[in-house]
Design a protein around this motif. Structure first.
Motif, PDB file in Angstrom:
ATOM      1  N   VAL A 163      18.385  10.674  94.509  1.00  0.00           N
ATOM      2  CA  VAL A 163      18.922  10.656  95.865  1.00  0.00           C
ATOM      3  C   VAL A 163      18.038   9.797  96.759  1.00  0.00           C
ATOM      4  CG1 VAL A 163      19.460  12.088  97.873  1.00  0.00           C
ATOM      5  CG2 VAL A 163      19.890  12.965  95.567  1.00  0.00           C
ATOM      6  N   GLU A 164      18.634   8.842  97.456  1.00  0.00           N
ATOM      7  CA  GLU A 164      17.900   8.104  98.481  1.00  0.00           C
ATOM      8  C   GLU A 164      18.048   8.817  99.822  1.00  0.00           C
ATOM      9  OE1 GLU A 164      18.183   4.156 101.227  1.00  0.00           O
ATOM     10  OE2 GLU A 164      18.967   3.953  99.189  1.00  0.00           O
ATOM     11  N   LEU A 165      16.935   8.994 100.516  1.00  0.00           N
ATOM     12  CA  LEU A 165      16.941   9.599 101.841  1.00  0.00           C
ATOM     13  C   LEU A 165      16.305   8.628 102.841  1.00  0.00           C
ATOM     14  CD1 LEU A 165      15.807  13.258 101.077  1.00  0.00           C
ATOM     15  CD2 LEU A 165      18.134  12.410 101.389  1.00  0.00           C
ATOM     16  N   SER A 166      16.982   8.394 103.949  1.00  0.00           N
ATOM     17  CA  SER A 166      16.396   7.597 105.023  1.00  0.00           C
ATOM     18  C   SER A 166      15.475   8.487 105.854  1.00  0.00           C
ATOM     19  CB  SER A 166      17.495   7.021 105.907  1.00  0.00           C
ATOM     20  OG  SER A 166      18.043   8.037 106.740  1.00  0.00           O
ATOM     21  N   SER A 167      14.761   7.860 106.776  1.00  0.00           N
ATOM     22  CA  SER A 167      13.893   8.644 107.669  1.00  0.00           C
ATOM     23  C   SER A 167      14.704   9.563 108.566  1.00  0.00           C
ATOM     24  CB  SER A 167      13.047   7.697 108.525  1.00  0.00           C
ATOM     25  OG  SER A 167      13.872   6.831 109.283  1.00  0.00           O
ATOM     26  N   PHE A 168      16.022   9.310 108.683  1.00  0.00           N
ATOM     27  CA  PHE A 168      16.893  10.195 109.456  1.00  0.00           C
ATOM     28  C   PHE A 168      17.206  11.476 108.681  1.00  0.00           C
ATOM     29  CE2 PHE A 168      19.164   6.035 110.917  1.00  0.00           C
ATOM     30  CZ  PHE A 168      18.003   5.610 111.539  1.00  0.00           C
ATOM     31  N   GLN A 169      16.963  11.481 107.372  1.00  0.00           N
ATOM     32  CA  GLN A 169      17.425  12.571 106.506  1.00  0.00           C
ATOM     33  C   GLN A 169      16.308  13.376 105.855  1.00  0.00           C
ATOM     34  OE1 GLN A 169      19.622   9.680 104.107  1.00  0.00           O
ATOM     35  NE2 GLN A 169      21.525  10.746 104.591  1.00  0.00           N
ATOM     36  N   THR A 170      15.079  12.881 105.884  1.00  0.00           N
ATOM     37  CA  THR A 170      14.023  13.514 105.101  1.00  0.00           C
ATOM     38  C   THR A 170      13.742  14.953 105.534  1.00  0.00           C
ATOM     39  OG1 THR A 170      12.540  12.257 106.531  1.00  0.00           O
ATOM     40  CG2 THR A 170      12.804  11.461 104.300  1.00  0.00           C
ATOM     41  N   ARG A 171      13.899  15.261 106.812  1.00  0.00           N
ATOM     42  CA  ARG A 171      13.671  16.638 107.260  1.00  0.00           C
ATOM     43  C   ARG A 171      14.787  17.584 106.836  1.00  0.00           C
ATOM     44  NH1 ARG A 171       9.259  17.435 110.216  1.00  0.00           N
ATOM     45  NH2 ARG A 171       8.324  15.685 111.359  1.00  0.00           N
ATOM     46  N   GLU A 172      15.870  17.039 106.289  1.00  0.00           N
ATOM     47  CA  GLU A 172      17.021  17.860 105.904  1.00  0.00           C
ATOM     48  C   GLU A 172      17.015  18.217 104.430  1.00  0.00           C
ATOM     49  OE1 GLU A 172      19.985  15.146 107.130  1.00  0.00           O
ATOM     50  OE2 GLU A 172      19.672  15.478 109.270  1.00  0.00           O
ATOM     51  N   ALA A 173      16.044  17.709 103.677  1.00  0.00           N
ATOM     52  CA  ALA A 173      16.000  17.966 102.236  1.00  0.00           C
ATOM     53  C   ALA A 173      15.505  19.372 101.960  1.00  0.00           C
ATOM     54  CB  ALA A 173      15.085  16.955 101.549  1.00  0.00           C
ATOM     55  N   GLY A 174      16.141  20.003 100.980  1.00  0.00           N
ATOM     56  CA  GLY A 174      15.656  21.290 100.521  1.00  0.00           C
ATOM     57  C   GLY A 174      14.597  21.099  99.455  1.00  0.00           C
ATOM     58  N   SER A 183       6.899   2.949 100.339  1.00  0.00           N
ATOM     59  CA  SER A 183       6.129   2.162 101.304  1.00  0.00           C
ATOM     60  C   SER A 183       6.220   2.836 102.662  1.00  0.00           C
ATOM     61  CB  SER A 183       6.676   0.723 101.397  1.00  0.00           C
ATOM     62  OG  SER A 183       8.029   0.752 101.839  1.00  0.00           O
ATOM     63  N   LEU A 184       5.340   2.440 103.554  1.00  0.00           N
ATOM     64  CA  LEU A 184       5.354   3.030 104.897  1.00  0.00           C
ATOM     65  C   LEU A 184       4.887   1.986 105.904  1.00  0.00           C
ATOM     66  CD1 LEU A 184       5.893   5.654 106.447  1.00  0.00           C
ATOM     67  CD2 LEU A 184       3.460   6.184 106.232  1.00  0.00           C
ATOM     68  N   TYR A 185       5.839   1.504 106.679  1.00  0.00           N
ATOM     69  CA  TYR A 185       5.557   0.620 107.810  1.00  0.00           C
ATOM     70  C   TYR A 185       6.250   1.238 109.023  1.00  0.00           C
ATOM     71  CZ  TYR A 185       4.589  -2.557 103.921  1.00  0.00           C
ATOM     72  OH  TYR A 185       4.118  -3.114 102.766  1.00  0.00           O
ATOM     73  N   GLU A 186       6.426   0.486 110.087  1.00  0.00           N
ATOM     74  CA  GLU A 186       7.156   1.010 111.239  1.00  0.00           C
ATOM     75  C   GLU A 186       8.590   0.500 111.211  1.00  0.00           C
ATOM     76  OE1 GLU A 186       6.260  -2.190 114.745  1.00  0.00           O
ATOM     77  OE2 GLU A 186       4.799  -0.604 114.481  1.00  0.00           O
ATOM     78  N   GLU A 187       9.510   1.363 111.558  1.00  0.00           N
ATOM     79  CA  GLU A 187      10.929   1.004 111.594  1.00  0.00           C
ATOM     80  C   GLU A 187      11.666   2.076 112.371  1.00  0.00           C
ATOM     81  OE1 GLU A 187      14.120  -1.009 108.527  1.00  0.00           O
ATOM     82  OE2 GLU A 187      13.087   0.791 107.887  1.00  0.00           O
ATOM     83  N   HIS A 188      12.905   1.761 112.761  1.00  0.00           N
ATOM     84  CA  HIS A 188      13.795   2.724 113.423  1.00  0.00           C
ATOM     85  C   HIS A 188      13.145   3.403 114.618  1.00  0.00           C
ATOM     86  CE1 HIS A 188      16.597   2.121 110.209  1.00  0.00           C
ATOM     87  NE2 HIS A 188      15.787   2.627 109.306  1.00  0.00           N
ATOM     88  N   ASP A 201       8.327  11.960 110.402  1.00  0.00           N
ATOM     89  CA  ASP A 201       9.642  12.256 109.831  1.00  0.00           C
ATOM     90  C   ASP A 201       9.746  11.723 108.410  1.00  0.00           C
ATOM     91  OD1 ASP A 201      10.499  13.565 112.097  1.00  0.00           O
ATOM     92  OD2 ASP A 201      11.559  11.841 112.930  1.00  0.00           O
ATOM     93  N   LYS A 202       9.239  10.520 108.191  1.00  0.00           N
ATOM     94  CA  LYS A 202       9.315   9.936 106.856  1.00  0.00           C
ATOM     95  C   LYS A 202       8.577  10.814 105.845  1.00  0.00           C
ATOM     96  CE  LYS A 202      10.960   6.065 105.049  1.00  0.00           C
ATOM     97  NZ  LYS A 202      12.413   5.826 105.078  1.00  0.00           N
ATOM     98  N   LEU A 203       7.387  11.255 106.226  1.00  0.00           N
ATOM     99  CA  LEU A 203       6.548  12.015 105.300  1.00  0.00           C
ATOM    100  C   LEU A 203       6.902  13.497 105.268  1.00  0.00           C
ATOM    101  CD1 LEU A 203       3.091  10.283 105.774  1.00  0.00           C
ATOM    102  CD2 LEU A 203       4.869   9.858 104.072  1.00  0.00           C
ATOM    103  N   ALA A 204       7.934  13.906 106.012  1.00  0.00           N
ATOM    104  CA  ALA A 204       8.432  15.279 105.882  1.00  0.00           C
ATOM    105  C   ALA A 204       8.947  15.531 104.468  1.00  0.00           C
ATOM    106  CB  ALA A 204       9.539  15.536 106.900  1.00  0.00           C
ATOM    107  N   LEU A 205       9.262  14.449 103.751  1.00  0.00           N
ATOM    108  CA  LEU A 205       9.686  14.614 102.360  1.00  0.00           C
ATOM    109  C   LEU A 205       8.618  15.321 101.545  1.00  0.00           C
ATOM    110  CD1 LEU A 205      11.985  13.839 100.347  1.00  0.00           C
ATOM    111  CD2 LEU A 205      10.579  11.864  99.731  1.00  0.00           C
ATOM    112  N   ALA A 206       7.359  15.105 101.879  1.00  0.00           N
ATOM    113  CA  ALA A 206       6.267  15.734 101.127  1.00  0.00           C
ATOM    114  C   ALA A 206       6.342  17.251 101.200  1.00  0.00           C
ATOM    115  CB  ALA A 206       4.919  15.244 101.667  1.00  0.00           C
ATOM    116  N   ASP A 207       6.834  17.780 102.318  1.00  0.00           N
ATOM    117  CA  ASP A 207       6.923  19.234 102.465  1.00  0.00           C
ATOM    118  C   ASP A 207       7.946  19.838 101.522  1.00  0.00           C
ATOM    119  OD1 ASP A 207       5.061  19.053 104.525  1.00  0.00           O
ATOM    120  OD2 ASP A 207       6.603  18.830 106.058  1.00  0.00           O
TER     121      ASP A 207
END
Length: 452
Positions: A163-174, A183-188, A201-207
């Protein structure tokens, strides 16, 4: 959140792109008689009313806080910023906000999931993982931000979900088995509101990830993820990395780079990420590696359109950060390149790009679109020549054709979003192809979406 929680709630769907359509279809399938409200754009209203006859009230004006507060739950499309003031105001009055991504994870808590995010490289890495897993005979789903909303596959069965998740979606992952950050730069920044919030928000995926795989070549990313208890890396000499003209597993050369059908060092790194991800799931990455040869590049990502008048035309419309434009240019080192940059202005920092252009400029630089003048000003202040300033893409392509000699190439790698002139990067890429004399409709979608 699960669909059962919506049974007795007043539910609205906000957004009528593919995510909104998938949410409406899933809600209608789970609760056929339930009244729903859809908030969409005026241009979308007629299609929405025709597609969802009966039971769906279509409102073609943006909802304010009062409108949102009338609903118990709002299923929001990813492109609508979670930080809009009307959302905060409605949430304070009791409205709950969710998404198709959150609903899918709520319904599929036992699914084996690899979720991939990253400022750049996430789509290609996601597709590579699915392609390689399928080469091993694993029934694999490919979905998410890459082009197929998860809710379109709500009833599907797969042994592995990539599954690909954008920075808009990473906090919504179970909870998920493996998270990958390419990678991690600035965007959006317009969606997130600040660089700090984008990173968070991007690194919320780690949680959500039991194991986290990150790019060893990015010191800042390593620093920010150091506390994760099961962090692993790709790109370092002990694991999957590139050295000596080959993709390697530690010292072992597994695949010559010449056999990888994806140009550029960044794509070789994406392949390493995919192989490392398989290995972390106890799949045979070495056995899968030969399947890299048969991977087909995704459209609008260093896509070679062909030649016209002796000039090669390359479509990298997916490039929406200055770093992506640099990576694209690096993949064409040694060639005479006319580079087209610029687009929607999100206020991104172009200083690294400017510094690199001082060291090694392309044959010609063309700046276009809403951000074109600002980029050109920064380049010229640094002593970098700008071949042309263009109001739009059509003018930029005409200038590029005139400036590029036979044997050279024109590269569209804008380093900026498309929204000043086009609805998305794909529309921009198709128009670029047409302006260059190719069939824009022939640019195909992403292969392999769904379950296979």
């Amino acid at each position: 959140m699960r669909f059962a929680e919506l049974e007795h709630a007043d539910v609205a769907v906000w957004g009528y792109g593919r995510e909104g359509c998938a949410a409406l279809a899933a809600l209608r399938a789970r609760a056929p008689g339930k009244p729903l409200t859809l908030y969409c754009l005026p241009a979308e209203a007629a299609d929405a009313r025709a597609a969802f006859v009966g039971g769906v009230t279509v409102i073609d004006v943006p909802p304010d806080a009062d409108a949102l507060a009338r609903h118990g739950v709002v299923v929001k499309s990813p492109g609508i910023s979670a930080y809009r003031p009307e959302i905060a105001a409605a949430a304070a009055r009791g409205t709950r906000f969710t998404s198709g991504t959150a609903l899918w994870f709520g319904e599929r808590p036992d699914a084996r999931v690899i979720a991939v995010t990253g400022t750049k490289g996430k789509s290609t890495t996601t597709a590579l993982i699915a392609h390689l897993a399928r080469s091993l005979g694993v029934r694999t789903a490919l979905a998410g931000n890459i082009g197929m909303p998860l809710l379109e596959l709500l009833e599907a069965q797969a042994a592995l979900w990539v599954v690909e998740l954008s920075s808009f979606q990473t906090r919504e992952a179970g909870p998920l088995e493996l998270g990958v950050v390419t990678s991690l730069y600035e965007e959006h920044l317009d969606w997130h509101g600040s660089r700090e919030r984008y990173v968070a928000d991007k690194l919320a995926l780690a949680d959500a990830a039991r194991t986290l795989l990150v790019n060893a070549a990015q010191p800042r990313l390593l620093e920010l993820t150091a506390a994760h208890p099961r962090r692993r890396t790709f790109g370092d000499a002990d694991g999957w990395h590139v050295a000596g003209g080959a993709i390697r597993r530690a010292a072992e050369a597994v695949l010559p780079l010449a056999e990888l059908p994806l140009p550029g060092a960044h794509n070789a790194a994406n392949a390493c990420a995919a192989l490392a991800a398989l290995e972390l799931l106890d799949l045979d990455a070495r056995a899968a590696a030969p399947a890299l040869r048969s991977f087909r590049a995704l459209p609008h990502r260093l896509q070679r359109l062909g030649e016209r008048d002796g000039i090669a035309w390359i479509n990298d419309s997916i490039s929406t950060t200055p770093q992506a434009a640099l990576a694209a240019l690096q993949s064409l080192e040694g060639r005479a390149v006319t580079l087209i940059v610029g687009g929607h202005d999100r206020g991104l920092d172009w200083s690294e790009f400017v510094a690199r252009m001082r060291e090694r400029p392309p044959l010609a630089l063309i700046c276009q679109g809403a951000s074109g003048a600002r980029i050109a000003d920064e380049l010229e202040r640094a002593g970098v020549a700008v071949a042309a300033r263009c109001a739009d893409l059509a003018d930029a392509v005409a200038q590029a054709h005139a400036l590029t000699p036979p044997g050279g190439c024109v590269l569209l790698s804008p380093g900026a979003p498309s929204f000043d002139q086009f609805r998305d990067y794909a529309a921009r890429g198709r128009r670029f192809a047409e302006l260059a004399g190719f069939d824009g409709a022939a640019i195909t979608g992403i292969e392999g979406l769904g379950v296979a």
